[in-house]
Write a protein that holds these residues in place. Structure first.
Motif, PDB file in Angstrom:
ATOM      1  N   GLY A 156       0.780  -1.233   0.000  1.00  7.90           N
ATOM      2  CA  GLY A 156       0.000   0.000   0.000  1.00  7.90           C
ATOM      3  C   GLY A 156       0.806   1.274   0.000  1.00  7.90           C
ATOM      4  O   GLY A 156       0.239   2.367   0.165  1.00  7.90           O
ATOM      5  N   PHE A 157       2.113   1.184  -0.214  1.00  7.13           N
ATOM      6  CA  PHE A 157       2.966   2.371  -0.260  1.00  7.13           C
ATOM      7  C   PHE A 157       3.294   2.725  -1.710  1.00  7.13           C
ATOM      8  O   PHE A 157       3.508   1.837  -2.538  1.00  7.13           O
ATOM      9  CB  PHE A 157       4.275   2.137   0.504  1.00  7.13           C
ATOM     10  CG  PHE A 157       4.137   2.151   1.993  1.00  7.13           C
ATOM     11  CD1 PHE A 157       4.489   3.272   2.732  1.00  7.13           C
ATOM     12  CD2 PHE A 157       3.655   1.035   2.660  1.00  7.13           C
ATOM     13  CE1 PHE A 157       4.364   3.274   4.111  1.00  7.13           C
ATOM     14  CE2 PHE A 157       3.523   1.036   4.042  1.00  7.13           C
ATOM     15  CZ  PHE A 157       3.876   2.161   4.769  1.00  7.13           C
TER      16      PHE A 157
ATOM     17  N   ILE B 269       7.943  15.311   2.950  1.00 13.94           N
ATOM     18  CA  ILE B 269       6.760  14.460   2.751  1.00 13.94           C
ATOM     19  C   ILE B 269       5.923  14.425   4.016  1.00 13.94           C
ATOM     20  O   ILE B 269       4.687  14.553   3.973  1.00 13.94           O
ATOM     21  CB  ILE B 269       7.198  13.038   2.353  1.00 13.94           C
ATOM     22  CG1 ILE B 269       7.929  13.056   1.011  1.00 13.94           C
ATOM     23  CG2 ILE B 269       5.992  12.106   2.288  1.00 13.94           C
ATOM     24  CD1 ILE B 269       8.598  11.741   0.662  1.00 13.94           C
ATOM     25  N   ALA B 270       6.586  14.251   5.162  1.00  9.51           N
ATOM     26  CA  ALA B 270       5.859  14.110   6.427  1.00  9.51           C
ATOM     27  C   ALA B 270       5.080  15.368   6.782  1.00  9.51           C
ATOM     28  O   ALA B 270       3.963  15.295   7.303  1.00  9.51           O
ATOM     29  CB  ALA B 270       6.838  13.757   7.546  1.00  9.51           C
TER      30      ALA B 270
ATOM     31  N   LYS C 147       1.817  10.793   0.689  1.00 16.89           N
ATOM     32  CA  LYS C 147       1.843   9.700   1.665  1.00 16.89           C
ATOM     33  C   LYS C 147       0.699   8.720   1.398  1.00 16.89           C
ATOM     34  O   LYS C 147      -0.332   9.121   0.874  1.00 16.89           O
ATOM     35  CB  LYS C 147       1.717  10.265   3.074  1.00 16.89           C
ATOM     36  CG  LYS C 147       2.862  11.157   3.507  1.00 16.89           C
ATOM     37  CD  LYS C 147       2.656  11.730   4.892  1.00 16.89           C
ATOM     38  CE  LYS C 147       1.649  12.878   4.882  1.00 16.89           C
ATOM     39  NZ  LYS C 147       1.576  13.575   6.183  1.00 16.89           N
ATOM     40  N   PRO C 148       0.904   7.448   1.754  1.00 19.46           N
ATOM     41  CA  PRO C 148       2.115   6.828   2.294  1.00 19.46           C
ATOM     42  C   PRO C 148       3.101   6.500   1.176  1.00 19.46           C
ATOM     43  O   PRO C 148       2.698   6.084   0.085  1.00 19.46           O
ATOM     44  CB  PRO C 148       1.587   5.551   2.937  1.00 19.46           C
ATOM     45  CG  PRO C 148       0.388   5.182   2.116  1.00 19.46           C
ATOM     46  CD  PRO C 148      -0.234   6.494   1.706  1.00 19.46           C
ATOM     47  N   VAL C 149       4.367   6.709   1.440  1.00 22.08           N
ATOM     48  CA  VAL C 149       5.395   6.538   0.416  1.00 22.08           C
ATOM     49  C   VAL C 149       6.570   5.754   0.979  1.00 22.08           C
ATOM     50  O   VAL C 149       6.883   5.844   2.179  1.00 22.08           O
ATOM     51  CB  VAL C 149       5.854   7.911  -0.124  1.00 22.08           C
ATOM     52  CG1 VAL C 149       6.484   8.734   0.977  1.00 22.08           C
ATOM     53  CG2 VAL C 149       6.820   7.752  -1.290  1.00 22.08           C
ATOM     54  N   ALA C 150       7.202   4.977   0.108  1.00 21.04           N
ATOM     55  CA  ALA C 150       8.445   4.282   0.445  1.00 21.04           C
ATOM     56  C   ALA C 150       9.542   4.863  -0.433  1.00 21.04           C
ATOM     57  O   ALA C 150       9.524   4.696  -1.651  1.00 21.04           O
ATOM     58  CB  ALA C 150       8.314   2.787   0.212  1.00 21.04           C
TER      59      ALA C 150
ATOM     60  N   ILE D  94      12.998   4.323   3.325  1.00 25.35           N
ATOM     61  CA  ILE D  94      12.348   5.201   4.296  1.00 25.35           C
ATOM     62  C   ILE D  94      10.855   5.138   4.054  1.00 25.35           C
ATOM     63  O   ILE D  94      10.371   5.423   2.949  1.00 25.35           O
ATOM     64  CB  ILE D  94      12.833   6.661   4.134  1.00 25.35           C
ATOM     65  CG1 ILE D  94      14.351   6.739   4.293  1.00 25.35           C
ATOM     66  CG2 ILE D  94      12.135   7.565   5.150  1.00 25.35           C
ATOM     67  CD1 ILE D  94      14.953   8.031   3.758  1.00 25.35           C
ATOM     68  N   LEU D  95      10.111   4.727   5.071  1.00 24.10           N
ATOM     69  CA  LEU D  95       8.647   4.683   4.996  1.00 24.10           C
ATOM     70  C   LEU D  95       8.074   5.932   5.665  1.00 24.10           C
ATOM     71  O   LEU D  95       8.441   6.245   6.804  1.00 24.10           O
ATOM     72  CB  LEU D  95       8.113   3.422   5.687  1.00 24.10           C
ATOM     73  CG  LEU D  95       8.638   2.071   5.197  1.00 24.10           C
ATOM     74  CD1 LEU D  95       8.053   0.958   6.032  1.00 24.10           C
ATOM     75  CD2 LEU D  95       8.336   1.874   3.726  1.00 24.10           C
ATOM     76  N   VAL D  96       7.187   6.608   4.981  1.00 18.32           N
ATOM     77  CA  VAL D  96       6.491   7.772   5.554  1.00 18.32           C
ATOM     78  C   VAL D  96       4.988   7.497   5.450  1.00 18.32           C
ATOM     79  O   VAL D  96       4.437   7.427   4.342  1.00 18.32           O
ATOM     80  CB  VAL D  96       6.843   9.088   4.845  1.00 18.32           C
ATOM     81  CG1 VAL D  96       6.192  10.265   5.586  1.00 18.32           C
ATOM     82  CG2 VAL D  96       8.344   9.266   4.756  1.00 18.32           C
ATOM     83  N   ARG D  97       4.345   7.319   6.584  1.00 16.06           N
ATOM     84  CA  ARG D  97       2.905   7.013   6.587  1.00 16.06           C
ATOM     85  C   ARG D  97       2.079   8.302   6.506  1.00 16.06           C
ATOM     86  O   ARG D  97       2.520   9.343   6.938  1.00 16.06           O
ATOM     87  CB  ARG D  97       2.525   6.233   7.859  1.00 16.06           C
ATOM     88  CG  ARG D  97       3.007   4.795   7.796  1.00 16.06           C
ATOM     89  CD  ARG D  97       2.319   3.962   8.853  1.00 16.06           C
ATOM     90  NE  ARG D  97       2.673   2.547   8.726  1.00 16.06           N
ATOM     91  CZ  ARG D  97       2.041   1.704   7.922  1.00 16.06           C
ATOM     92  NH1 ARG D  97       1.029   2.119   7.188  1.00 16.06           N
ATOM     93  NH2 ARG D  97       2.413   0.430   7.854  1.00 16.06           N
TER      94      ARG D  97
END
Length: 420
Positions: A268-269, A296-297, A305-308, A417-420
Motif C-alpha cells: 500500500g505504499f 513528505i511528512a 503519503k504513504p510513500v516508500a 524510508i517509509l512515511v505514513r
C-alpha cells in the motif's frame, strides 16, 4: 518502532536479496560447453554461493576455486572454496591469488574460464605488484578505507598496484576464453569496477590514480606512493587478448531496488526510487534523505503519503580520530535519525545486501523519530557517537541492529524510508 513497518522493511530487504540470487540470475547467460576443460575462478563476498549455483546448473566437470570472506563459504563438490580477510587483505588472500594464477597456467584456446566476480574481491585477491609486498597492500587498503574516497577513485589506485586487478587475471588465462559473470555492487554497474576488475580491463591508468590521490587527499604509504609514480600501466581494454572474452552483469542494485519497490507497492505504499547509484559521505547523504522525508511528512510533497523512498549505491565514511564500531549504513542511519528526531510516522532501514556492514555482524540498522530519544535514555549521546564513527554501538544499545547474516550476494546498499 512500528512493528508492521519494521516487518515491511525486512520483507523489502529479502525481496532485494532474492532478486540478486546468483542461481536464478546465472542460468540464462551460461555459455555452451567448450571443446576443452572448464576452469572456474572467482572472488567476492558472493563468490561461494555463485560457485554452488554454477555446480547445480552446469552439466559436466568443473575445476577451479573461488575466494570469499571468512564465514561466507558454501558447500561445493567440484569447486574449491577458500576464505580470506575483508575489507583488509591478509596472507590467506595472498595465497588465494597465487592459487588463482596457478589454476590458469597452460590453458589452450579450446579451454574456457568462468569467472564468478562479486563485491569484496579487491581485498580478497591480495596480489601486490612486483616491487610491493603484502604489507604494502594492507597499508594501502587501510589508507583507502579511511580516506572517504568513492569506489572508482580507490579502484584506480588498486589497479596500478596489483598483479591481478584491471584485467590482469584474465590475461593469465589467455588464450582460453574468459566468461565473467558479475554481481555488481558499484554505482553505475561498470563491470571493470566490481572487485577492481580482475577479469575486465577498464579505462584509466597512472594519471587517473595520481589524480585520485590528489583530489581526495589520500595519504599513501611512502613505498606505495613512490611505486605508483613509475608503475606499469594496466592492460588496455583494446588489447586483442581480451577480444573473445564475454562479460555479463547478472545481478545489480537496479534489479534489487525494483523488487523491493514492488514489495512496498503491494503493502500500500507508493514506491519512489531516488537512484541506484548514490555516492558521497554517508552522513551528508543522510541529510539529503532526511530532508525529503521531512518534506513528505510535513507537506505531503514531492510524493504523497504513504510513500516508500528507496535508494541504492555506495556511500563512504571518512574516519575521524580513533574510530569506534560502525559501517556506512549504520553511520547513514544515525545521521538520518538525528535529522528526523521527534517526527512521527517515519521509519527507516539502511543495510548492505551482503549482510555485513563494516566490521561487525550486522547488515545495518532501523530508525524512526524516537531513535535518538531511546539512545539518550540508554546512556548514549547519538551526536557524539556519530562524531566518533561509533554508530554500531549506538544502535546496539537500543537493540535496533539488523542482523540477517551473510546473504550470498552483494548488490550494494539498500536504503528504505517509509512515511505514513
Amino acid at each position: 518502532m512500528n512493528h508492521h513497518d519494521k516487518s515491511l522493511l525486512e520483507a523489502m530487504f529479502s525481496a532485494a536479496v532474492d532478486a540478486a540470487d546468483p542461481g536464478r540470475a546465472m542460468a540464462p547467460v551460461l555459455p555452451p560447453h567448450p571443446k576443452g576443460k572448464t576452469v572456474v575462478i572467482g572472488a567476492g563476498k558472493g563468490s561461494a554461493q555463485m560457485a554452488a549455483a554454477l555446480e547445480h546448473l552446469w552439466e559436466g566437470p568443473l575445476d577451479g576455486l573461488v575466494v570469499t570472506r571468512y564465514g561466507f563459504g558454501a558447500d561445493c563438490q567440484q569447486i574449491k572454496v577458500l576464505e580470506a580477510s575483508h575489507p583488509v587483505p591478509d596472507s590467506a588472500g595472498f595465497a588465494a591469488s597465487q592459487a588463482h594464477i596457478d589454476s590458469l597456467a597452460g590453458l589452450t584456446e579450446d579451454d574456457m574460464v568462468i569467472a564468478l566476480i562479486s563485491g569484496g574481491g579487491s581485498a580478497l585477491l591480495a596480489a601486490p605488484a612486483e616491487g610491493l609486498t603484502l604489507e604494502d597492500e594492507i597499508a594501502l587498503n587501510e589508507s583507502l578505507l579511511a580516506s572517504g574516497a568513492p569506489i572508482g577513485a580507490m579502484n584506480s589506485i588498486r589497479k596500478m598496484t596489483s598483479r591481478v586487478k584491471g584485467g590482469r587475471l584474465a590475461l593469465a588465462a589467455h588464450p582460453a576464453t574468459v566468461i565473467s559473470l558479475i554481481v555488481s555492487d558499484v554505482p553505475g554497474d561498470a563491470p571493470y569496477e566490481v572487485a577492481s576488475g580482475p577479469t575486465v580491463p577498464g579505462p584509466g591508468g597512472r594519471d587517473a590514480a595520481l589524480t585520485a590521490v590528489r583530489d581526495y587527499n589520500i595519504t599513501l604509504p611512502a613505498h606505495v606512493d613512490d611505486f605508483l609514480r613509475t608503475a606499469p600501466e594496466p592492460p588496455n581494454p583494446d588489447d586483442p587478448r581480451f577480444a573473445s572474452n564475454q562479460v555479463h552483469i547478472i545481478a545489480s542494485a537496479t534489479k534489487s531496488l525494483e523488487a523491493a519497490a514492488q514489495t512496498a507497492k503491494a503493502a500500500g505504499f507508493l514506491p519512489a526510487i531516488l537512484s541506484d547509484s548514490i555516492e558521497g559521505e554517508a552522513r551528508e547523504i543522510a541529510q539529503m534523505h532526511a530532508a525529503i522525508a521531512r518534506e513528505i511528512a510535513t507537506k505531503n510533497r514531492p510524493f504523497p503519503k504513504p510513500v516508500a523512498i528507496l535508494s541504492g549505491g555506495e556511500t563512504t565514511v571518512t574516519l575521524r580520530g580513533t574510530p569506534g564500531k560502525g559501517g556506512r549504513n549504520s553511520e547513514f542511519l544515525l545521521a538520518f535519525a538525528l535529522a528526523i528526531e521527534g517526527l512521527p510516522d517515519i521509519t527507516a532501514m539502511a543495510a548492505d545486501t551482503d549482510g555485513i556492514d563494516g566490521s561487525e555482524a550486522n547488515a545495518g540498522a532501523f530508525a524512526d523519530g524516537q531513535t535518538v530519544t531511546r539512545m539518550r535514555a540508554a546512556g548514549v549521546d547519538p551526536a557524539d557517537a556519530l562524531a566518533r564513527n561509533n554508530a554500531w554501538s549506538a544502535f546496539h544499545a537500543i537493540g535496533a541492529l539488523f542482523e540477517p547474516g551473510p546473504t550470498g550476494t552483494n548488490v550494494n546498499d539498500l536504503r528504505v524510508i517509509l512515511v505514513r
